[in-house]
Write an enzyme that holds these catalytic residues in place. Sequence first.
Site, PDB file in Angstrom:
ATOM      1  N   CYS A  10       6.369   4.190   4.250  1.00  0.00           N
ATOM      2  CA  CYS A  10       7.721   4.322   3.621  1.00  0.00           C
ATOM      3  C   CYS A  10       7.871   5.989   3.134  1.00  0.00           C
ATOM      4  CB  CYS A  10       7.895   3.407   2.644  1.00  0.00           C
ATOM      5  SG  CYS A  10       6.792   3.550   1.016  1.00  0.00           S
ATOM      6  N   ASN A  13       5.513   5.937  -0.789  1.00  0.00           N
ATOM      7  CA  ASN A  13       4.018   5.430  -0.758  1.00  0.00           C
ATOM      8  C   ASN A  13       3.914   4.752  -2.250  1.00  0.00           C
ATOM      9  OD1 ASN A  13       0.536   5.928  -0.089  1.00  0.00           O
ATOM     10  ND2 ASN A  13       1.974   4.117   0.390  1.00  0.00           N
ATOM     11  N   CYS A  15       6.421   1.927  -3.323  1.00  0.00           N
ATOM     12  CA  CYS A  15       7.265   0.757  -3.322  1.00  0.00           C
ATOM     13  C   CYS A  15       6.810  -0.116  -2.304  1.00  0.00           C
ATOM     14  CB  CYS A  15       8.590   0.995  -3.668  1.00  0.00           C
ATOM     15  SG  CYS A  15       9.015   1.924  -5.131  1.00  0.00           S
ATOM     16  N   ARG A  16       7.526   0.334  -0.992  1.00  0.00           N
ATOM     17  CA  ARG A  16       7.467  -0.680   0.054  1.00  0.00           C
ATOM     18  C   ARG A  16       6.168  -0.576   0.841  1.00  0.00           C
ATOM     19  NH1 ARG A  16      12.770   2.164   2.462  1.00  0.00           N
ATOM     20  NH2 ARG A  16      11.720   3.941   1.406  1.00  0.00           N
ATOM     21  N   SER A  17       5.780   0.662   1.332  1.00  0.00           N
ATOM     22  CA  SER A  17       4.389   0.553   1.886  1.00  0.00           C
ATOM     23  C   SER A  17       3.092  -0.118   1.185  1.00  0.00           C
ATOM     24  CB  SER A  17       4.296   1.754   2.698  1.00  0.00           C
ATOM     25  OG  SER A  17       3.899   2.921   1.900  1.00  0.00           O
ATOM     26  N   ASP A 127      15.380   0.791   0.532  1.00  0.00           N
ATOM     27  CA  ASP A 127      14.607   1.375  -0.612  1.00  0.00           C
ATOM     28  C   ASP A 127      14.956   0.876  -1.901  1.00  0.00           C
ATOM     29  OD1 ASP A 127      13.714   3.275  -2.240  1.00  0.00           O
ATOM     30  OD2 ASP A 127      14.030   5.152  -1.370  1.00  0.00           O
TER      31      ASP A 127
HETATM   32  P1  4NP Z   1       9.420   3.808  -1.364  1.00  0.00           P
HETATM   33  O1  4NP Z   1      10.471   4.156  -2.618  1.00  0.00           O
HETATM   34  O2  4NP Z   1       9.605   4.675  -0.076  1.00  0.00           O
HETATM   35  O3  4NP Z   1       9.640   2.363  -0.857  1.00  0.00           O
HETATM   36  O4  4NP Z   1       7.844   4.315  -1.900  1.00  0.00           O
HETATM   37  C1  4NP Z   1      10.477   5.348  -3.084  1.00  0.00           C
HETATM   38  C2  4NP Z   1       9.781   6.054  -4.008  1.00  0.00           C
HETATM   39  C3  4NP Z   1      10.038   7.209  -4.456  1.00  0.00           C
HETATM   40  C4  4NP Z   1      10.912   7.863  -4.249  1.00  0.00           C
HETATM   41  C5  4NP Z   1      11.861   7.346  -3.104  1.00  0.00           C
HETATM   42  C6  4NP Z   1      11.654   5.914  -2.644  1.00  0.00           C
HETATM   43  N1  4NP Z   1      11.458   9.040  -4.880  1.00  0.00           N
HETATM   44  O5  4NP Z   1      12.325   9.589  -4.295  1.00  0.00           O
HETATM   45  O6  4NP Z   1      10.761   9.524  -5.481  1.00  0.00           O
END
Ligand code: 4NP
Length: 167
Positions: A10, A13, A15-17, A127
């Site tokens: 994602c 790294n 949240c989703r992944s 997201d």
């Molecule tokens: P992820 O979510 O891609 O599912 O881990 C996010 C975590 C952090 C950010 C964006 C999406 N960020 O912009 O810091």
Amino acid sequence: MENYRLLFVCLGNICRSPIAEGVFAHIAAEAGLGHAFVVDSAGTGAWHVGNPPDPRARAAAAARGIGISHLRARQVTREDFSDFDLILAMDRDNLETLRRLAKGNPGDRAKLFLDFAPAAGLREVPDPYYGGPQGFEEVLDLIEAASRGLLAHLAGNAKPVQRPVSG
Ligand code: 4NP
């Protein structure tokens, strides 16, 4: 066959992944196929490298009996294309970044994760970072569906559970 190596990707790294890594490992273990897979996750961005998953992701996974607090974020690398058999991107932006990074390596080993959950009606895991806890529930639901679909897809290729020969 050897262990089949899966990388979930994602943006951050956190949240989703990492949720996908934990959920897929859990579902494979439940099916008696835990030994057949190596799972990992990574982000296309570097902001959170070294951090554990977001507390909301940890809570949503824990509520379904899945622990992901031990995971630490890392950024995806070019070597991941030779180290993993299949790379599952959470959204199209991640997939595009992966294909750019793949240069010279087989970029087609990166796919959209939700293509393994055709009934979900979505092709991207939204997201959840800037939303509320409900977003994490939706992420968990989508990731569970895609993990089951992916496991069913791969089960034919994965090493079967060794059972004693009877009779
Ligand atoms: P992820 O979510 O891609 O599912 O881990 C996010 C975590 C952090 C950010 C964006 C999406 N960020 O912009 O810091």
